[in-house]
Design a protein around this motif. Structure first.
Motif, short mmCIF file in Angstrom:
data_model
loop_
_atom_site.label_atom_id
_atom_site.label_comp_id
_atom_site.label_asym_id
_atom_site.label_seq_id
_atom_site.Cartn_x
_atom_site.Cartn_y
_atom_site.Cartn_z
N THR A 136 0.73 -0.68 0.15
CA THR A 136 -0.10 0.00 0.00
C THR A 136 1.14 1.58 0.12
O THR A 136 0.99 2.30 -0.87
N ASP A 137 1.88 1.14 0.72
CA ASP A 137 2.51 2.40 0.94
C ASP A 137 3.29 2.28 -0.35
O ASP A 137 3.91 3.60 -0.57
N ILE A 138 3.61 1.17 -1.19
CA ILE A 138 4.40 1.59 -3.03
C ILE A 138 3.61 2.41 -3.56
O ILE A 138 3.23 3.22 -4.55
N LEU A 139 2.21 1.95 -3.27
CA LEU A 139 1.43 2.38 -4.76
C LEU A 139 0.39 3.72 -4.07
O LEU A 139 -0.15 4.24 -5.30
N GLN A 140 0.31 4.14 -2.79
CA GLN A 140 -1.54 5.50 -2.72
C GLN A 140 -0.07 6.26 -3.05
O GLN A 140 -0.97 6.68 -3.58
N PRO A 141 1.12 6.91 -3.82
CA PRO A 141 1.62 8.23 -3.93
C PRO A 141 1.33 8.13 -5.64
O PRO A 141 1.32 9.39 -5.32
N VAL B 7 -1.57 7.02 -6.22
CA VAL B 7 -3.05 8.34 -6.16
C VAL B 7 -2.71 9.23 -6.18
O VAL B 7 -3.73 10.00 -6.38
N ASP B 8 -2.25 9.49 -4.99
CA ASP B 8 -2.45 10.52 -4.09
C ASP B 8 -1.66 11.95 -5.56
O ASP B 8 -1.96 12.50 -5.35
N ASP B 9 -0.51 11.43 -6.25
CA ASP B 9 -0.60 12.38 -7.22
C ASP B 9 -1.23 12.49 -8.41
O ASP B 9 -0.62 12.80 -9.64
N GLY B 10 -1.90 11.62 -9.27
CA GLY B 10 -2.88 11.66 -10.36
C GLY B 10 -2.60 10.92 -10.79
O GLY B 10 -3.24 10.32 -12.58
N THR B 11 -1.09 10.09 -10.80
CA THR B 11 -0.66 8.72 -11.72
C THR B 11 -1.87 8.18 -12.52
O THR B 11 -2.06 7.21 -13.35
N LEU B 12 -2.41 7.91 -10.63
CA LEU B 12 -3.46 6.19 -11.37
C LEU B 12 -4.26 6.74 -10.14
O LEU B 12 -4.45 7.16 -9.63
N PRO B 13 -5.69 6.37 -10.98
CA PRO B 13 -7.10 6.33 -9.78
C PRO B 13 -7.01 4.91 -9.42
O PRO B 13 -7.67 5.56 -8.36
N GLY B 14 -6.03 3.99 -9.25
CA GLY B 14 -6.18 3.08 -8.07
C GLY B 14 -5.52 1.88 -8.88
O GLY B 14 -5.18 2.12 -9.69
N ALA C 162 -11.60 2.95 -8.59
CA ALA C 162 -12.42 1.92 -9.40
C ALA C 162 -11.95 3.03 -11.19
O ALA C 162 -12.58 2.65 -12.01
N ASP C 163 -12.71 4.54 -10.55
CA ASP C 163 -12.34 5.63 -11.56
C ASP C 163 -12.01 6.56 -11.13
O ASP C 163 -11.08 7.17 -9.91
N VAL C 164 -12.08 8.21 -12.06
CA VAL C 164 -11.21 9.49 -11.40
C VAL C 164 -11.71 9.63 -10.41
O VAL C 164 -11.23 10.75 -9.76
N ARG C 165 -12.87 10.08 -10.49
CA ARG C 165 -14.03 9.97 -9.37
C ARG C 165 -13.90 9.24 -8.12
O ARG C 165 -13.60 10.15 -7.18
N GLY C 166 -13.61 8.77 -7.97
CA GLY C 166 -13.01 8.31 -6.73
C GLY C 166 -14.13 7.45 -5.90
O GLY C 166 -14.30 7.18 -4.68
N GLU C 167 -15.44 7.84 -6.91
CA GLU C 167 -16.49 7.27 -6.15
C GLU C 167 -16.89 5.50 -5.87
O GLU C 167 -17.76 5.55 -4.93
N ALA C 168 -16.54 5.43 -6.44
CA ALA C 168 -16.26 3.80 -6.19
C ALA C 168 -14.62 3.12 -6.03
O ALA C 168 -14.00 3.16 -6.31
N PRO C 169 -14.70 2.65 -4.33
CA PRO C 169 -13.05 2.13 -3.87
C PRO C 169 -12.29 1.31 -4.70
O PRO C 169 -13.44 0.19 -5.09
N MET C 170 -11.61 1.35 -4.83
CA MET C 170 -11.33 0.37 -5.18
C MET C 170 -11.28 -1.19 -4.37
O MET C 170 -10.71 -0.47 -3.29
N VAL C 171 -11.30 -2.86 -4.97
CA VAL C 171 -11.25 -3.69 -3.77
C VAL C 171 -10.35 -4.60 -4.29
O VAL C 171 -9.91 -4.41 -5.54
#
Length: 380
Positions: free
Chosen positions: A5-10, A12-19, A40-49
């Protein structure tokens, strides 16, 4: 302690990946480490699972190669067989006189195409490092080779008839060329087996392994777990390529053995573990060893530098032959998908690394930073 999670979260935070969803199985008997970050999308309305469904693109290729090896073990094919009895459309192919020659400057193929030519991507059709060559135009235009758009491709019989009119770029066995051979293998599997490619893969691979979320269309009632797909936009953001109700919402006319599957991290992990299971229920160790052994000459590897980055190719996936990067382990087998996916196994250690994202790759190289980061983490 740093985790996935620590590897991937940045990213998402900088907009490189939606999830993203990543899985690292170190082959040491412990439960795999899995991380699901972002949305699951750029709006982040559905969390990735963990069980989000992705378009896995070219991670389809090792599955197709495994299916061919099952037919070989069944005695219905041999790697040395010519494919003409099942694929008469390419029984007498023509080859451009030189790779840069126009489409009407052709010579006959020096020999027939074999199953092994297709498995090693040396049949004569496909993508080299130079995308400007004239013989590539009909592959991209008429056959719709490129980023997967399953609803836009003609059915297998029409597709093969078109391929039969397109000259090869190289003589059979001469050079490694990307992608097209896996689509031809998908048609070959169906014709040899006497059923559709989706039916064969479901019966022989997906159902036995419990890969309930893997197929050429999203399982009925599961579109809520299907992620959106994006590519980099001109404004620095992400442009939508495909939504859950788009290209994978219905079975395609042409189920692509090169890039047509959707799947989840856990489903693909089941397939990877099957490859690591010596003399397992689906393939013998000998067949897996053939798949995961480099088949190329040094000159063919050098000619495929854009795609293979100096590594080799087995059946359906790359094989590391040098330790050029920290994650390169001789014998490491797997591949990447143009929709932003990657999966590899290390037969010597039993390790599996899977990364599923929604951002298309900009090209065959360089590898995206999130992939490199996950690979480095898995190798540490």
């Amino acid at each position: 302690m740093t985790g996935l999670t620590d590897i991937l979260q940045p990213y998402v935070d900088d907009g490189t990946l939606p999830g993203a969803v990543a899985l690292v199985d170190r082959g040491d008997g412990r439960e795999p480490e899995v991380a699901a970050v972002g949305g699951a999308d750029v709006r982040g309305e559905a969390p990735m699972v963990r069980d989000s469904i992705f378009r896995i693109a070219s991670l389809t290729k090792p599955v197709t190669a495994a299916a061919v090896m099952m037919l070989v073990e069944d005695g219905r094919l041999a790697l040395t067989d010519t494919v003409a009895p099942w694929l008469p459309e390419i029984a007498e192919p023509m080859v451009v006189r030189t790779p840069a020659s126009p489409l009407d400057d052709v010579v006959p193929a020096a020999r027939p195409v074999t199953v092994e030519d297709l498995m090693t991507f040396r049949a004569g059709w496909g993508f080299p490092s130079d995308f400007s060559l004239p013989a590539l135009a009909p592959l991209l235009g008429e056959l719709r080779q490129g980023p997967p758009r399953p609803q836009d491709v003609a059915g297998p019989d029409q597709w093969m008839a078109t391929l039969g009119r397109i000259p090869m770029l190289h003589q059979p066995g001469g050079a490694w060329l990307y992608n097209t051979c896996s689509d031809v293998l998908g048609v070959l599997i169906a014709r040899v087996a006497g059923c559709s490619l989706p039916e064969f893969l479901a019966e022989r691979i997906f159902e036995p392994l419990g890969m309930a979320d893997t197929g050429f269309t999203v399982p009925a009632g599961q579109s809520g777990r299907f992620t959106h797909s994006y590519r980099a936009g001109a404004d620095g953001g992400l442009d939508l390529v495909d939504a859950p109700d788009g290209q994978w919402s219905a079975m395609p006319a042409f189920p692509s053995g090169a890039g047509g599957l959707v799947s989840t991290a856990d489903d693909y992990h089941r397939f990877a573990r099957m490859l690591l299971d010596e003399d397992g229920p689906l393939l013998t160790d000998g067949s897996v060893r053939r798949m995961t052994t480099d088949q190329l000459t040094p000159a063919q590897r050098a000619g495929a530098e854009l795609f293979l980055q100096g590594q080799g190719w087995g059946f359906g996936g790359s094989v590391d032959v040098t330790a050029a990067e920290p994650w390169n382990v001789p014998g490491r087998y797997g591949w990447i998908g143009g929709t932003g996916t990657a999966a590899h196994i290390v037969p010597s250690t039993g390790a599996v690394t899977i990364l599923l994202t929604q951002r298309e790759l900009a090209g065959p190289s360089p590898y995206p930073e999130p992939m490199r980061a996950v690979w480095e983490y898995a190798a540490s």
